[in-house]
Each structure stands twice: as structure tokens, then as C-alpha cells.
Design a protein around this motif. Structure first.
Motif, short mmCIF file in Angstrom:
data_model
loop_
_atom_site.label_atom_id
_atom_site.label_comp_id
_atom_site.label_asym_id
_atom_site.label_seq_id
_atom_site.Cartn_x
_atom_site.Cartn_y
_atom_site.Cartn_z
N TRP A 29 0.84 -1.21 0.00
CA TRP A 29 0.00 0.00 0.00
C TRP A 29 0.87 1.25 0.00
O TRP A 29 0.61 2.19 -0.75
N LEU A 33 0.84 4.17 -2.85
CA LEU A 33 0.50 5.55 -2.50
C LEU A 33 1.67 6.49 -2.79
O LEU A 33 1.47 7.63 -3.24
N GLU A 43 -7.21 14.31 -2.95
CA GLU A 43 -6.79 12.93 -2.68
C GLU A 43 -7.87 11.93 -3.13
O GLU A 43 -8.28 11.05 -2.37
N THR A 46 -6.57 8.18 -3.47
CA THR A 46 -6.25 7.68 -2.13
C THR A 46 -7.51 7.40 -1.34
O THR A 46 -7.64 6.34 -0.71
N MET A 90 -3.53 12.17 4.59
CA MET A 90 -3.41 11.52 3.28
C MET A 90 -2.66 12.33 2.23
O MET A 90 -2.28 11.77 1.20
N HIS A 120 5.28 12.39 -1.64
CA HIS A 120 4.98 12.16 -0.23
C HIS A 120 6.27 12.41 0.56
O HIS A 120 6.87 11.50 1.13
N ASP A 125 2.05 8.90 3.11
CA ASP A 125 1.79 7.60 2.50
C ASP A 125 1.99 6.49 3.52
O ASP A 125 1.22 5.52 3.57
N VAL A 128 -1.12 6.49 5.96
CA VAL A 128 -2.31 5.85 5.40
C VAL A 128 -2.15 4.34 5.38
O VAL A 128 -3.04 3.59 5.79
#
Length: 421
Positions: A29, A33, A43, A46, A90, A120, A125, A128
Motif C-alpha cells: 500500500w 501511494l 486525494e 487515495t 493523506m 509524499h 503515504d 495511510v
């Protein structure tokens, strides 16, 4: 909080087993991201990923579109108990990535009218991915989970685009802390200032307030060869900048709390032989006490206006309050520190100094007791003092830290729920 010290919940062993099982998915993940970052209030991808996963876990309620792109999910345990909230931010930053990893961001977007790279660079990232991992772990333990956990995935922590509202304040306004109301909230932040495997925390004021400062000095344009025929806003602005250095060094009791006034931008003039009409300065003000914060605002305004007046120039000062001081509830922090120590392991929980960065997690803490802590992501071969900081285009997070984030949030939520049932 109860008088008795919070102890390990009955789910402790199961949490660690489940966290280990989900680690590879959390890393996947995070990489997805990281390769597909999105700026504040944008976002969409996301949020779609988050909402779809919470729904796949059979959450009792999943609400999307909160504060534009935020997602709020509620997981009800099978056993009665209180409600606790967990939060992750996020959004990415308008930064062009310079880290050589296979999943480096190549994304570009428009931010406040400028085309920018997107990265990011602050580690959201990771946040999240960690909270998705916590959702997976706790959903698998629902039959023995006491109480409910509210998952808050928040947009625009790094500020929304100019002219828009967003972030934690708007999530609260749109009901993120209602139906049901949590009695406590926890959040974390990855940081390169701490080594891999380390958790950092602090009771009381932990992160600074953040305010935007804009000063416009108004002069009278003239030829650079004849400055006496006009009013020079460049020289006046220079005097203002120098004067502002005394607001903290000579006018603020830094033995009580630290504070910062920084001018980060000066803009004025178009040609070397023209004294312009005006100069604009922009900066930031940071404090750890709300009363001191207001006093600094008053001193900055008074000084800038007085210096300008002494130079026959006009002056407009605009200070916009952004984020309050991030204050970790002392009783909550004291109660949960043993959990963080247990999860981190012997000698890996650190009492850290105050952080002059800011966090809009502070808005949640104004309404309910909250604890915000830090997880180190700097690999062992690098001294954290030498690591690239959050917000750098070379910020690097060692992904071995992610499972510690999952474990810490899951343990702290369950320990708190059982202690407060």
C-alpha cells in the motif's frame, strides 16, 4: 482516565501476530501511494482506495467525501465499550522527488497556479498504509474487540490550496467526531529525526502553533539615481526584517517556551535602477503557548508598522492563524506511555524535545484528549542527525518501520478501550 495504570489488553498476542501477517500488504500500500501522491483536497484516488478497503472489511459505517476527500469508518467490536479514534493524514506535498527508489513519484500537478512535482515528502503515504493495516488487524479481532474504533483518514494536513477550506478543522465541522463521539484520539507521524525502531513522545505542548505572516511595505516609486524623490520600500523592508529578529530575542520569554519568527520570502522591484512602489514579505510564526502566540502577533504588527512609519512608508500586516499548539493530554500520555514502551521494546521509547513543526491534529485535541507520537524511519546505517528531513525531496523512510506503526496504534487503541470499558 482510570486511576489504575493501563496494562496490556487481552488481544496483545493476537495483535502482534496479525500485524506481522499484514506487513507485506502495508508495504505494498505504501509503495502504491508513494508512486501516486495527491495534493491537499485532491486525494481522490487515495480516498477511493481507503473507502474500498474499509468496506471490504465489513466496517459498520464508512463515510466518504468528508471535508472534500476525507474518509471516516467505524468498526464496532462484539463486546460493549467506549469509542476511540485513530487518525492518518493523506496528502502529499508540492515537491519534486529526488529519491532513487523503484516507486519514486513522477507525478506533476498544479498547486496555487504553479505546475509542481508531487511527492509524499512528509510520510503521509506511510500513515495511510499503517492505518489501513490497523483496520485490517482490528477487523480480524472484532469478535473479541471491546468498544468501537473510529478511523479518520484526513485530507489537506499540509494546508488546502489558497481560497479553499480543508483539513482537520473542516472534518470536525462536517461531523468526523460525531455519531459516535470518541473519548480519546491517537495519531502518529513518521520522522527521519529518530532511528528505525524508535518511538518518540512528549506530554503537554509537543508541536508548535503555525501562523502565516504577510507584511506589505508601501513606498513611492522613483529613479534609483534619485532616492530622495521617493520612499524606498526595499530599505524599509530590510529594517523591518532586522527589527523582527528582536521580537523573540529581546521581547519573548524563551525560558518559558520557545518561539520562532521567520521571514522566508521577500519580493519587490523589477529593475536595478528603479526603486519600486512596494515590497511584500511572507513568513511564519511558531509558538507553544496561546497567550505568547497572541503577544508575538501584537509585537510583530507594532514593530513593522512603527519602523515603516519612521521611514515615511506605509505598512500592512496580515497574520492568519493556521494550526493551534499540538498539546498531548498529560493524563492520557502518562497512561499510554507504558504501551508505547512495551511495543517499542527496551530502551526504544524516547522522551523527545518540543518540535517547532506544526500539526492540525491539534484541532482534534481541542475537543477530546489526544496523544500524537513519532515513529523513527531512518535506517541503522544513517545517523538521524544526518538524514534528510521530512519535506525534503530526498526524504527516505525505511519501510521496516511500518509494522511498528501498525502495532503501536493497534495496541494503544485496544489497551485504552479495555482500560476505559
Amino acid at each position: 482516565m482510570p486511576d489504575a495504570q493501563v496494562s496490556s489488553s487481552s488481544l496483545a498476542a493476537e495483535i502482534d501476530r496479525a500485524a506481522a501477517a499484514v506487513e507485506s500488504q502495508v508495504i505494498a500500500w505504501r509503495r502504491d501511494l508513494h508512486a501516486n501522491p495527491e495534493l491537499g483536497n485532491r486525494e481522490f484516488r487515495t480516498a477511493g482506495l481507503v473507502a474500498a478497503h474499509l468496506e471490504s472489511l465489513g466496517f459498520d459505517a464508512v463515510r466518504a467525501g468528508v471535508a472534500h476527500t476525507g474518509v471516516v469508518g467505524l468498526l464496532k467490536g462484539a463486546l460493549p465499550g467506549p469509542v476511540v479514534a485513530l487518525r492518518a493524514d493523506m496528502d502529499a506535498l508540492p515537491v519534486t522527488e529526488e529519491v532513487d527508489v523503484p516507486f519514486a513519484s513522477k507525478v506533476r500537478a498544479t498547486w496555487n497556479g504553479d505546475e509542481v512535482g508531487v511527492m509524499h515528502a512528509c510520510g503521509h503515504d506511510c500513515h495511510v498504509a499503517i492505518l489501513l493495516g490497523v483496520a485490517t488487524v482490528l477487523a480480524g479481532l472484532r469478535s473479541t474487540l471491546r468498544g468501537s474504533v473510529k478511523f479518520i483518514f484526513q485530507p489537506a494536513e499540509e494546508m488546502p490550496p489558497e481560497g479553499e477550506q480543508g483539513g482537520a478543522e473542516l472534518m470536525i465541522a462536517e461531523g468526523a467526531l460525531e455519531n459516535p463521539v470518541p473519548r480519546a484520539i491517537f495519531g502518529l507521524h513518521v520522522t527521519s529525526r529518530l532511528a528505525l525502531g524508535t518511538i518518540g513522545y512528549r506530554p503537554g505542548p509537543t508541536m508548535a502553533s503555525s501562523d502565516k505572516l504577510k507584511i506589505s511595505v508601501h513606498g513611492k516609486q522613483t529613479h534609483g539615481a534619485a532616492p530622495w524623490l521617493g520612499v524606498d520600500p526595499i530599505v524599509t523592508a530590510a529594517q523591518v526584517v532586522l527589527g523582527l529578529q528582536t521580537v523573540i530575542s529581546r521581547g519573548t520569554d524563551i525560558a518559558r517556551e520557545p518561539a520562532v519568527v521567520t521571514i522566508g520570502m521577500i519580493r519587490g522591484g523589477v529593475r536595478e535602477n528603479i526603486i519600486p512602489d512596494s515590497v511584500e514579505m511572507r513568513g511564519t510564526i511558531r509558538a507553544f503557548d496561546e497567550e505568547m502566540r497572541d503577544e508575538i502577533h501584537e509585537r510583530v504588527t507594532t514593530l513593522a508598522e512603527a519602523v515603516s512609519r519612521g521611514s515615511r512608508a506605509g505598512c500592512t500586516v496580515c497574520i492568519n492563524k493556521n494550526y493551534p499548539v499540538t498539546i498531548n493530554d498529560p493524563a492520557l500520555t502518562e497512561a499510554m506511555a507504558p504501551t508505547l514502551a512495551r511495543v517499542a521494546g527496551a530502551g526504544r521509547l524516547e522522551l523527545i524535545p518540543k518540535v517547532t513543526g506544526a500539526e492540525d491534529f491539534s484541532f482534534f485535541q481541542r475537543l477530546i484528549p489526544g496523544l500524537f507520537y513519532f515513529v523513527g524511519v531512518t535506517p541503522p546505517e544513517v545517523d538521524p542527525k544526518d538524514a534528510y528531513s521530512n519535506h525534503s525531496p530526498r526524504f527516505f523512510a525505511d519501510e521496516r518501520a511500518l509494522v511498528l506503526g501498525v502495532r503501536s496504534l493497534a495496541h494503544i487503541a485496544c489497551d485504552w478501550l479495555e482500560a476505559n470499558a
